[in-house]
Write a protein that holds these residues in place. Structure first.
Motif, PDB file in Angstrom:
ATOM      1  N   LEU A  79       0.833  -1.202   0.000  1.00 33.68           N
ATOM      2  CA  LEU A  79       0.000   0.000   0.000  1.00 33.68           C
ATOM      3  C   LEU A  79       0.866   1.249   0.000  1.00 33.68           C
ATOM      4  N   GLY A  80       2.080   1.130   0.489  1.00 31.49           N
ATOM      5  CA  GLY A  80       2.981   2.270   0.522  1.00 31.49           C
ATOM      6  C   GLY A  80       3.857   2.225   1.752  1.00 31.49           C
ATOM      7  N   LYS A  81       4.847   3.102   1.793  1.00 32.18           N
ATOM      8  CA  LYS A  81       5.711   3.189   2.955  1.00 32.18           C
ATOM      9  C   LYS A  81       6.365   4.558   2.970  1.00 32.18           C
ATOM     10  N   GLY A  82       6.855   4.935   4.148  1.00 35.48           N
ATOM     11  CA  GLY A  82       7.536   6.217   4.255  1.00 35.48           C
ATOM     12  C   GLY A  82       6.680   7.285   4.897  1.00 35.48           C
ATOM     13  N   ASP A  83       7.240   8.509   4.940  1.00 40.20           N
ATOM     14  CA  ASP A  83       6.573   9.614   5.618  1.00 40.20           C
ATOM     15  C   ASP A  83       5.214   9.944   5.018  1.00 40.20           C
ATOM     16  N   GLY A  84       5.043   9.697   3.711  1.00 38.70           N
ATOM     17  CA  GLY A  84       3.815  10.130   3.058  1.00 38.70           C
ATOM     18  C   GLY A  84       2.622   9.238   3.287  1.00 38.70           C
ATOM     19  N   ILE A  85       2.823   8.084   3.939  1.00 37.21           N
ATOM     20  CA  ILE A  85       1.723   7.151   4.121  1.00 37.21           C
ATOM     21  C   ILE A  85       0.876   7.622   5.301  1.00 37.21           C
ATOM     22  N   GLY A  86      -0.337   8.003   5.015  1.00 38.61           N
ATOM     23  CA  GLY A  86      -1.255   8.493   6.031  1.00 38.61           C
ATOM     24  C   GLY A  86      -2.600   8.722   5.381  1.00 38.61           C
ATOM     25  N   SER A  87      -3.324   9.707   5.842  1.00 34.73           N
ATOM     26  CA  SER A  87      -4.624  10.001   5.249  1.00 34.73           C
ATOM     27  C   SER A  87      -5.197  11.261   5.871  1.00 34.73           C
ATOM     28  N   ASN A  88      -6.158  11.844   5.170  1.00 38.64           N
ATOM     29  CA  ASN A  88      -6.999  12.899   5.734  1.00 38.64           C
ATOM     30  C   ASN A  88      -8.442  12.405   5.781  1.00 38.64           C
ATOM     31  N   SER A  89      -9.137  12.717   6.836  1.00 36.29           N
ATOM     32  CA  SER A  89     -10.597  12.591   6.833  1.00 36.29           C
ATOM     33  C   SER A  89     -11.148  13.589   7.836  1.00 36.29           C
ATOM     34  N   TRP A  90     -12.279  14.102   7.511  1.00 33.44           N
ATOM     35  CA  TRP A  90     -12.963  14.976   8.459  1.00 33.44           C
ATOM     36  C   TRP A  90     -14.453  14.937   8.187  1.00 33.44           C
ATOM     37  N   VAL A  91     -15.202  15.311   9.202  1.00 33.89           N
ATOM     38  CA  VAL A  91     -16.653  15.319   9.097  1.00 33.89           C
ATOM     39  C   VAL A  91     -17.166  16.539   9.853  1.00 33.89           C
ATOM     40  N   VAL A  92     -18.121  17.235   9.265  1.00 36.26           N
ATOM     41  CA  VAL A  92     -18.717  18.412   9.896  1.00 36.26           C
ATOM     42  C   VAL A  92     -20.211  18.164  10.082  1.00 36.26           C
ATOM     43  N   ASP A  93     -20.764  18.727  11.135  1.00 37.60           N
ATOM     44  CA  ASP A  93     -22.198  18.557  11.376  1.00 37.60           C
ATOM     45  C   ASP A  93     -23.001  19.583  10.586  1.00 37.60           C
ATOM     46  N   GLY A  94     -24.318  19.552  10.753  1.00 36.97           N
ATOM     47  CA  GLY A  94     -25.195  20.444   9.993  1.00 36.97           C
ATOM     48  C   GLY A  94     -24.945  21.907  10.253  1.00 36.97           C
ATOM     49  N   GLU A  95     -24.457  22.251  11.449  1.00 37.92           N
ATOM     50  CA  GLU A  95     -24.164  23.643  11.761  1.00 37.92           C
ATOM     51  C   GLU A  95     -22.991  24.174  10.965  1.00 37.92           C
ATOM     52  N   HIS A  96     -22.125  23.281  10.525  1.00 37.21           N
ATOM     53  CA  HIS A  96     -20.940  23.678   9.761  1.00 37.21           C
ATOM     54  C   HIS A  96     -21.073  23.333   8.280  1.00 37.21           C
ATOM     55  N   SER A  97     -22.264  22.968   7.857  1.00 38.16           N
ATOM     56  CA  SER A  97     -22.502  22.531   6.487  1.00 38.16           C
ATOM     57  C   SER A  97     -23.518  23.427   5.811  1.00 38.16           C
ATOM     58  N   ALA A  98     -23.230  23.769   4.563  1.00 37.78           N
ATOM     59  CA  ALA A  98     -24.171  24.592   3.797  1.00 37.78           C
ATOM     60  C   ALA A  98     -25.455  23.836   3.485  1.00 37.78           C
ATOM     61  N   THR A  99     -25.437  22.503   3.590  1.00 38.75           N
ATOM     62  CA  THR A  99     -26.628  21.707   3.311  1.00 38.75           C
ATOM     63  C   THR A  99     -27.536  21.565   4.529  1.00 38.75           C
ATOM     64  N   GLY A 100     -27.041  21.915   5.711  1.00 43.30           N
ATOM     65  CA  GLY A 100     -27.789  21.705   6.940  1.00 43.30           C
ATOM     66  C   GLY A 100     -27.692  20.292   7.477  1.00 43.30           C
ATOM     67  N   MET A 101     -26.938  19.425   6.791  1.00 49.37           N
ATOM     68  CA  MET A 101     -26.710  18.050   7.219  1.00 49.37           C
ATOM     69  C   MET A 101     -25.211  17.756   7.130  1.00 49.37           C
ATOM     70  N   PRO A 102     -24.769  16.670   7.753  1.00 49.09           N
ATOM     71  CA  PRO A 102     -23.330  16.404   7.779  1.00 49.09           C
ATOM     72  C   PRO A 102     -22.721  16.228   6.391  1.00 49.09           C
ATOM     73  N   LEU A 103     -21.444  16.575   6.312  1.00 50.15           N
ATOM     74  CA  LEU A 103     -20.598  16.293   5.150  1.00 50.15           C
ATOM     75  C   LEU A 103     -19.372  15.539   5.652  1.00 50.15           C
ATOM     76  N   LEU A 104     -18.958  14.524   4.901  1.00 56.60           N
ATOM     77  CA  LEU A 104     -17.816  13.708   5.311  1.00 56.60           C
ATOM     78  C   LEU A 104     -16.837  13.599   4.145  1.00 56.60           C
ATOM     79  N   ALA A 105     -15.559  13.842   4.429  1.00 55.99           N
ATOM     80  CA  ALA A 105     -14.504  13.774   3.409  1.00 55.99           C
ATOM     81  C   ALA A 105     -13.431  12.790   3.828  1.00 55.99           C
ATOM     82  N   ASN A 106     -12.817  12.124   2.833  1.00 53.71           N
ATOM     83  CA  ASN A 106     -11.741  11.169   3.107  1.00 53.71           C
ATOM     84  C   ASN A 106     -10.834  11.070   1.890  1.00 53.71           C
TER      85      ASN A 106
END
Length: 885
Positions: A307-334
């Protein structure tokens, strides 16, 4: 009338039946006979070449899958529709989970069987069967660890539904393989056959699928490399100097994932304000077997990335609730950051039951591993989830005292466990060797050519100073690792696919033992959450996991217990209204269990947090835009120091000048980003290469951000001094000046003298190479399977994490392997993109048709509802039950 008109022209040459009325024949008649025969030969070669090209083109395209019409598939109970969109992404519809699993196996094999086959050879330690002696070292290491043996034991531990899914998936793969020649399966088999390989793929099995989970765990295993690197760094430096190279996580500057809660009576309570358990003591390890650990580190570095090796192996993910979303519902990124390869790690897929009932419960879409049933990351009709590597310390290296067939523990000699392994080697003799193990695990040092020198620096056993083990030899290095114990992770994958709410999601997560991951969560009811799963060992007080341990001392053992799932950090609907995970510390230092000290230092995570807090409310497009954010967190710290250096006017100062108005973004078209990163590479080289051994020199990732940040405020720190100069003691500004000057010359050599012609993308190229034939050294073959040269922005420890290794150059070594944004307000409004494409066939339009979108930071619509899938559909293939014999 001309002279030519009176010259008689024969209708054919004597002895030939070739028409001679053409101009080329009239010209040829006057040539010497040898020349004529040369033309005949050349013409024949052209015809042979053309025939070869036509034949090659046929074999090149022959494996392309059927994507429309109807196919009989043995084992199916009912009809399955495979709807592919214009990017070839398949969405499957059936009336039972069993048929969906079988059809997924069939479709995976249609698109990527060669990749699946290579993966199972890797995880079984059988690469040498395909590629000869050059793969033997990898096979020996994998056989020593026994990945496939562990996978075979796991089958019996799984739930009946999971075992059935694995069996149905395998049946689908084998239905595809039945009655197909190698040339019908993949062009790679045709090419390997031309090279002399006599091979027919074996039927697929459940164990083949399970074994790939060991490869996942290996590349995401935590801090084993750091254990070895600390030993190597300690060869030439005292503990204080080594500690400077491994800065502690600063939770005040860069927030951990979970910012509320504590463990009370063994349960993580998100509203608790303090722990009610005692933090275990973790004394420092003894120094041990430096030379052998260094040799083992070099051997492991040569193992190919899965899958990989070294410093670059990792990931981003975040999720915001409806208060932080323009849709009024959660958004999730990965976006998981893994090795770059062609084809990419993931294959997009949808698995849909036409009617949800007891026999058919799946309605899920996302990113799958070819060879593994179900969806690994994605969403179903009720919830969405994403992964990043939690990175706990789940492996320890033990220095063992060994003599002949025994190992020493607690003052007594015990028999080593032994087994014989035989590896078939293409074009050579079979290789047979003994695998030896202690109670801690297999002796990895037995596959290292240098294991006879083990133990040069092992301290005397305080319990028995007169031990008869000779110093400088008689030692081994054993690996204890949670993935070498059978577990039910395969259950977790399908349980996540079927989960419908937070309790069922956490129940699924509790089975996800290896590799331990950060799981982010969102649902259609508006909830968001975070859960840390995984089997994390509790060590005895003599072991903190930072260095290899003396295996003969019981105080260094694992206790046999693991951090209880209920005590692992989790939070539902956090007070902040969002969760950010990017491999940073999960919780603060007050957490009572030892997870690891080797976290990512949190530069990416803090950038994501800062943007979310500044935006306040994000749209789907803004979530996707944040995934390609190119802010370089080191630049605002380092650039002011660089601009204070007084360089000579003219050539050198013009190079330095591009930094003055830079926005600190590693954009592909930025000349300032190019110059800064070349300065950074030279700064690391000039500061550390004179004092660090090659295998532990700076690669340039987050840890080195932290190291250099700490050194910038101490201009006379000894690390700045170049120990190779006898008549000078260099300080910070001396090294900064040398780095600026060297980078100016390097940029002129690599790009142009005029700084206006510089760009980061010109240096920072994304080369997508096949892991087998893509490195064959045969130009036409590499041209066929590789896709090289895309100019891309981003960088190491940047949110758009296109990592590069400062010891190797500026080429991308790891990258987001996919990107997704899930809108819980409207699942059809979600977005996704793959690094390459869904197909593993070089002749397919879908081999790399998502790469340009990926490089440009764009995404694709992600249809989920039946109406949206049908509207996007380009081809529909009907898989129907094969007639009974």
């Amino acid at each position: 009338m001309s002279d030519h008109a009176s010259t008689p022209v024969p209708t054919s040459a004597p002895g030939d039946d070739v028409p001679a009325t053409t101009a080329w024949w009239r010209a040829l008649r006057g040539w010497p006979s040898a020349a004529r025969w040369g033309v005949y030969v050349a013409a024949g070669l052209v015809l042979v070449l053309l025939a070869g090209l036509v034949s090659g083109w046929v074999f090149y395209r022959k494996p392309l899958p059927q994507t429309s019409g109807e196919l009989d598939v043995p084992g199916l109970e009912g009809r399955v529709e495979v709807v592919r969109d214009d990017m070839g992404i398949p969405q499957l519809y059936a009336d039972s989970d069993a048929d969906l699993m079988l059809a997924q196996g069939y479709v995976h094999a249609q698109e990527r069987f060669y990749e699946m086959d290579v993966r199972r050879h890797v995880t079984a330690g059988r690469l040498s069967e395909l590629f000869g002696e050059k793969a033997l070292d990898t096979d020996k290491l994998v056989r020593t660890m026994g990945w496939r043996r562990v996978a075979e034991q796991e089958v019996a531990l799984l739930e009946p539904e999971t075992r059935e899914a694995l069996e149905q998936y395998a049946q689908g793969v084998n239905a595809f393989l039945a009655d197909r020649d190698n040339s019908d399966i993949a062009v790679e088999y045709t090419l390997l056959g031309l090279g002399g390989l006599d091979y027919t793929p074996e039927p697929w099995s459940s164990v083949d699928s399970l074994a790939w989970l060991k490869a996942m765990a290996w590349d995401l295993r935590g801090n084993m490399q750091e254990e070895m690197d600390r030993v190597v760094a300690g060869l030439d430096h005292d503990q204080a100097e080594v500690d400077q190279l491994y800065p502690a996580y600063d939770e005040r500057a860069r927030r951990p994932i979970v910012t509320q809660g504590a463990v009370v009576d063994g349960i993580y309570e998100q509203d608790a304000t303090r722990n009610a358990t005692r933090k275990p003591q973790r004394p420092a390890y003894p120094r041990a077997a430096v030379d052998q650990v260094a040799a083992l580190s070099e051997r492991l570095a040569r193992m190919p990335a899965l899958l990989g090796k070294g410093d670059g192996i990792g990931s981003n993910s975040w999720v915001v609730d409806g208060e932080h979303s323009a849709t009024g519902m959660p958004l999730l990124a990965n976006d998981p950051h893994l090795d770059v390869s062609q084809p990419g790690i993931w294959m997009q897929v949808g698995l849909h039951c036409r009617t949800i009932d007891d026999d058919c419960a799946l309605d899920v879409a996302g990113f799958s591993f070819s060879g593994v049933p179900g969806v690994i990351i994605g969403h179903n009709a009720d919830i969405a989830w994403g992964f990043t590597n939690l990175g706990p310390d789940v492996s320890d290296l033990y220095l063992e005292q060994v003599r002949e067939d025994e190992w020493r523990y607690d003052g007594a000699w015990r028999p080593l466990q032994q087994r014989t392994e035989t590896i078939e080697v293409r074009g050579g003799d079979d290789f047979t060797f003994q695998v030896r193990s202690t109670d801690h695990g297999p002796l990895l040092s037995d596959v290292s050519a240098d294991h006879g020198t083990l133990g040069a620096n092992v301290p005397a056993d305080p319990a028995d100073p007169e031990s008869d083990v000779g110093r400088g030899n008689g030692y081994g290095v054993a690996l204890q690792w949670t993935a070498l114990q059978p577990g039910p992770t395969a259950d977790a994958i399908l349980d996540l696919n079927r989960a419908s709410d937070w309790p069922s999601f956490r129940e699924a997560a509790s089975r996800f033992e290896v590799p331990a991951q950060n799981l982010v969560y969102a649902d259609r009811e508006g909830h968001i959450g975070y859960q840390a799963p995984g089997r994390v060992p509790i060590r005895k007080s003599g072991n903190d996991g930072r260095l290899p341990a003396a295996g003969w001392l019981p105080a260094h053992d694992w206790t046999g217990d693991f951090v209880p799932f209920t005590a692992l950090p989790s939070v539902l609907d956090p007070d902040e209204g969002f969760v950010v995970t990017a491999n940073q510390a999960v919780v603060g230092s007050a957490y009572p269990y030892g997870l690891t000290t080797d976290w990512d230092l949190g530069y990416r995570a803090q950038r994501i947090r800062d943007v979310i807090e500044a935006e306040g409310e994000l749209s789907v497009a803004e979530m996707a835009g944040l995934q390609v954010d190119e802010h370089n967190a080191m630049a605002p710290t380092l650039v002011p120091y660089l601009l204070e250096i007084d360089l000579p006017r003219g050539y050198f100062r013009r190079g330095q000048g591009v930094l003055r108005n830079w926005d600190f973004h590693d954009s592909a078209d930025s000349g300032a980003a190019a110059y800064f990163n070349v300065v950074w590479s030279n700064l690391l080289r000039l500061t550390f290469s004179d004092e660090l051994r090659e295998q532990v020199r700076p690669t340039g990732g987050d840890r080195w951000f932290g190291v250099v940040e700490g050194l910038l405020s101490t201009p006379a720190d000894p690390w700045w001094d170049d120990v190779t100069t006898d008549d000078a003691v260099e300080t910070r500004d001396d090294i900064l000046e040398q780095a600026l000057v060297a980078a100016r010359d390097e940029m002129t050599k690599l790009q142009a003298r005029n700084p206006g012609d510089w760009s980061w993308g010109h240096l920072h190229r994304l080369d997508l190479r096949g892991s087998t034939l893509g490195e064959s050294g045969i130009g036409p073959v590499e041209w066929l399977v590789n896709r090289d040269g895309a100019e891309i922005g981003g960088g190491s420890s940047v949110v758009n994490a296109t990592g590069w290794d400062a010891t190797e150059g500026y080429r991308v070594t790891s990258a987001p392997s996919m990107r997704m944004v899930v809108s819980l307000a409207d699942l059809d409004d979600s977005r996704w993109v793959n690094l390459t494409g869904v197909s593993g066939h070089p002749a397919s339009d879908h081999y790399d048709d998502q790469t340009e979108l990926f490089v440009e930071g764009e995404t694709l619509p992600w249809p989920f509802s039946r109406d949206a899938v049908e509207e996007a559909g380009e081809d529909t293939l009907e898989l129907v039950p094969a007639p009974a014999d």
